[in-house]
Structure formats: structure tokens, C-alpha cells
Design a protein around this motif. Structure first.
Motif, PDB file in Angstrom:
ATOM      1  N   ASP A  76      -0.013  -4.454  -8.864  1.00 35.89           N
ATOM      2  CA  ASP A  76      -1.044  -4.303  -7.846  1.00 35.89           C
ATOM      3  C   ASP A  76      -2.108  -3.284  -8.240  1.00 35.89           C
ATOM      4  OD1 ASP A  76      -0.235  -1.478  -6.202  1.00 35.89           O
ATOM      5  OD2 ASP A  76       1.337  -2.440  -7.361  1.00 35.89           O
ATOM      6  N   GLN A  77      -3.307  -3.549  -7.783  1.00 37.09           N
ATOM      7  CA  GLN A  77      -4.398  -2.585  -7.747  1.00 37.09           C
ATOM      8  C   GLN A  77      -5.058  -2.801  -6.394  1.00 37.09           C
ATOM      9  OE1 GLN A  77      -6.387  -3.703 -11.520  1.00 37.09           O
ATOM     10  NE2 GLN A  77      -6.229  -1.524 -11.975  1.00 37.09           N
ATOM     11  N   ILE A  78      -4.948  -1.797  -5.523  1.00 39.22           N
ATOM     12  CA  ILE A  78      -5.432  -1.931  -4.153  1.00 39.22           C
ATOM     13  C   ILE A  78      -6.429  -0.814  -3.892  1.00 39.22           C
ATOM     14  CG2 ILE A  78      -4.766  -1.941  -1.712  1.00 39.22           C
ATOM     15  CD1 ILE A  78      -1.979  -2.945  -2.647  1.00 39.22           C
ATOM     16  N   PHE A  79      -7.602  -1.193  -3.411  1.00 41.28           N
ATOM     17  CA  PHE A  79      -8.691  -0.247  -3.182  1.00 41.28           C
ATOM     18  C   PHE A  79      -9.168  -0.334  -1.741  1.00 41.28           C
ATOM     19  CE2 PHE A  79      -8.860  -1.682  -7.551  1.00 41.28           C
ATOM     20  CZ  PHE A  79      -9.008  -0.515  -8.275  1.00 41.28           C
ATOM     21  N   ILE A  80      -9.627   0.780  -1.212  1.00 43.35           N
ATOM     22  CA  ILE A  80     -10.362   0.809   0.052  1.00 43.35           C
ATOM     23  C   ILE A  80     -11.773   1.221  -0.340  1.00 43.35           C
ATOM     24  CG2 ILE A  80     -10.589   1.836   2.341  1.00 43.35           C
ATOM     25  CD1 ILE A  80      -7.549   2.352   2.203  1.00 43.35           C
ATOM     26  N   LEU A  99      -4.915   2.735  -4.643  1.00 43.02           N
ATOM     27  CA  LEU A  99      -3.927   3.429  -3.822  1.00 43.02           C
ATOM     28  C   LEU A  99      -2.580   3.506  -4.524  1.00 43.02           C
ATOM     29  CD1 LEU A  99      -4.590   1.816  -0.317  1.00 43.02           C
ATOM     30  CD2 LEU A  99      -5.810   3.677  -1.453  1.00 43.02           C
ATOM     31  N   CYS A 100      -1.941   4.638  -4.406  1.00 37.64           N
ATOM     32  CA  CYS A 100      -0.571   4.825  -4.868  1.00 37.64           C
ATOM     33  C   CYS A 100       0.314   4.656  -3.642  1.00 37.64           C
ATOM     34  CB  CYS A 100      -0.393   6.217  -5.482  1.00 37.64           C
ATOM     35  SG  CYS A 100       1.297   6.576  -5.961  1.00 37.64           S
ATOM     36  N   LEU A 101       0.951   3.501  -3.539  1.00 37.39           N
ATOM     37  CA  LEU A 101       1.729   3.150  -2.361  1.00 37.39           C
ATOM     38  C   LEU A 101       3.230   3.316  -2.563  1.00 37.39           C
ATOM     39  CD1 LEU A 101      -0.216  -0.078  -1.344  1.00 37.39           C
ATOM     40  CD2 LEU A 101      -0.475   2.227  -0.412  1.00 37.39           C
TER      41      LEU A 101
END
Length: 146
Positions: A76-80, A99-101
């Protein structure tokens, strides 16, 4: 090479060899549960791309993500993208501001990958903890220090 690394590489290889089916399953599972994010498979990039507005209270947060077995250890690579984020190790961001989830070794483990459907709720949790961090200067969520 030890057995755990061999098994890890085998799992990743299976996901890569069957990437289209793997991403289709991830896409279907997320779409069945979360209507705020729209997903499509990028066949050229062999990745699942998502974009959506996560509404929390009176504010919308624009989330953009990529999920692929070709992304490396973290699928995953998740951005806001609609809030100003600056890297700070206390707010659980990677250097690219994704984000580091979860902890990639402890939470994910060596022989399984976290499905995207499990990560989606963690985005809202991250936002809540981020807003609290801005207010109090302390990350109030569960964490393993980096």
C-alpha cells in the motif's frame, strides 16, 4: 536464505504471478463495504488505484491510494492530499508522505499481507490521531516507535 524469507518471497511471487486476480479480489472486497472510495485497476502499472473523499464530521479528506504486490514490502501507498502534511516521525508518515498505518514486520508478519479492506478503516483512525497530535503534540494512538 532462511525459511521465513523464502515463504515471504513465495507469497509475493504468487500475488505477482496472479496480480490481476489478486487486485480484482481486493477491489471487490473494498467496493462491497466502502462506497466513498472509487477503485480501478491500472493494468499498465499492475496496481489498484483508489480515490475518494472520506467525510469525517464537517470535513472531507481526499484519499488517494495505490495497492500492488509490485510496490515492495508494503503493498500500500495511501495519501491524504488535501491537508498540508509535513514529515514528522511522530505522526506516522513515511518520507514520501504516505500514511504509516501498521508496522510492516510486527503487524503484517513475515508470511501474510494485510488486505486493503482491513486498511481502509485505519485511514480514519490515522486522521483522528493526527488531529489530536496537532492539538496536544502527542500521538495518542497505538504505536511502535520507529
Amino acid at each position: 536464505m532462511n525459511h521465513i524469507i523464502t515463504l515471504e518471497n513465495s507469497i509475493r511471487k504468487k500475488h505477482q504471478d496472479n496480480w490481476e486476480m489478486f487486485l480484482s479480489v481486493q477491489k471487490t472486497l473494498v467496493e462491497q463495504r466502502f462506497d466513498w472510495i472509487k477503485l480501478f485497476i491500472d493494468y499498465k502499472g499492475k496496481q489498484l488505484i483508489g480515490k475518494g473523499n472520506l467525510q469525517m464530521g464537517k470535513k472531507d479528506y481526499l484519499v488517494i491510494l495505490s495497492y500492488s504486490p509490485f510496490n515492495g514490502n508494503r503493498y500500500d501507498q495511501i495519501f491524504i492530499t488535501n491537508i498540508q502534511l509535513n514529515y514528522h516521525r511522530d505522526i506516522h508518515l513515511y518520507g514520501d508522505l504516505s500514511l504509516c498505518l501498521y508496522h510492516p514486520i510486527i503487524d503484517q508478519g513475515p508470511i501474510r499481507k494485510i488486505p486493503l479492506i482491513r486498511m481502509i478503516p485505519w485511514i480514519s483512525e490515522w486522521i483522528i490521531f493526527y488531529l489530536q497530535w496537532k492539538k496536544y503534540g502527542v500521538w495518542l494512538g497505538k504505536e511502535i516507535k520507529h
